[in-house]
Design a protein around this motif. Structure first.
Motif, PDB file in Angstrom:
ATOM      1  N   HIS A  29       0.847  -1.190   0.000  1.00  0.00           N
ATOM      2  CA  HIS A  29       0.000   0.000   0.000  1.00  0.00           C
ATOM      3  C   HIS A  29       0.886   1.246   0.000  1.00  0.00           C
ATOM      4  CE1 HIS A  29      -3.581   2.355   0.684  1.00  0.00           C
ATOM      5  NE2 HIS A  29      -2.884   3.055   1.563  1.00  0.00           N
ATOM      6  N   PRO A  75      -5.349   4.900   4.456  1.00  0.00           N
ATOM      7  CA  PRO A  75      -5.771   3.624   3.841  1.00  0.00           C
ATOM      8  C   PRO A  75      -6.695   3.887   2.653  1.00  0.00           C
ATOM      9  CG  PRO A  75      -7.081   4.078   5.804  1.00  0.00           C
ATOM     10  CD  PRO A  75      -6.053   5.189   5.705  1.00  0.00           C
ATOM     11  N   ASP A  83      -6.796  -2.457   4.551  1.00  0.00           N
ATOM     12  CA  ASP A  83      -5.429  -1.994   4.821  1.00  0.00           C
ATOM     13  C   ASP A  83      -5.109  -1.968   6.318  1.00  0.00           C
ATOM     14  OD1 ASP A  83      -5.013  -1.693   2.077  1.00  0.00           O
ATOM     15  OD2 ASP A  83      -5.791   0.353   2.085  1.00  0.00           O
TER      16      ASP A  83
END
Ligand code: GAR
Length: 209
Positions: free
Chosen positions: A109, A117, A145
């Motif tokens: 990520h 997130p 996430d």
């Protein structure tokens, strides 16, 4: 060798970094299958010429999300995948899928989680006015996430940054961090206890012969 199943949706630069690391023998793994939810994904082109199956499974061909995910899970099983690697896979996996593969799905990520997130993480960082951002490799759990963090690396956010320049700076470290995190898993060096991931010391003498 641990067999990887890589899920992609687009450009595939992280897939490329994994291919490169395997080729350079920095990563002791084998790609069993690459699955894309998008037939146009450039990621699929990156495996052309390699002896790696590429499969496209489109969400629109299934009424229920669970059937779409079952098709992905079946494909992973056919290829004996041991670790699922999300590399720019832009869909949220349901608890149904996550339970099937719990502890065996990794994601990357483009922010320092738990900050920013979800979608457009680089834009979120800029809009917030963060002075540092970066990337996170983590195991997937049932949240978005939120799973146990394996590795993170920071990059500065510069005053003149646009989403593109920040994304590019982050992407550069993504390409180093992801193969490294996958390598730690493949070498049996990741140990999760109470959602904290510990990195075990390298076994001495490994690779001496
Ligand atoms: C990467 O920046 C990755 O971190 C991000 O998408 C990009 C995919 O690039 N992933 C997410 O935002 C997941 N929520 P790539 O297709 O070139 O690897």
């Amino acid at each position: 060798k641990i067999i990887l199943g890589i899920l992609v949706s687009g450009r595939g630069s992280n897939l490329q970094s994994i291919l490169d690391a395997i080729h350079a023998e920095r990563l002791n793994a084998k790609i069993g299958v690459v699955i894309s939810d998008n037939p146009e994904a450039n990621a699929l082109k990156r495996i052309a010429g390699f002896d790696i199956p590429g499969v496209c499974i489109e969400r629109k061909n299934f009424t229920a999300k669970q059937d779409f995910e079952k098709a992905i899970a079946d494909e992973l099983n056919i290829h004996h995948v041991e670790l699922v690697v999300l590399a720019g896979f832009m869909r949220i996996l349901s608890p149904y899928f996550i339970q099937r593969c719990f502890g065996k799905i990794m994601n990357i990520h483009p922010s320092l989680l738990p900050a920013f997130p979800g979608l457009d993480a680089q834009q979120q960082a800029l809009q917030y006015g963060a002075k540092v951002s970066g990337c996170t490799v983590h195991f997937i759990d049932q949240g978005i996430d939120t799973g146990p963090i394996i590795l993170q690396e920071a990059v500065p956010v510069l005053e003149e940054d646009t989403v593109e320049t920040l994304a590019e700076r982050i992407l550069h470290v993504e390409h180093i961090l992801y193969p490294r995190a996958i390598g730690l898993y493949c070498d049996g060096r990741l140990c999760t206890e109470n959602r904290r991931v510990r990195i075990l010391q390298e076994v001495e003498g490994k690779g001496d012969d």
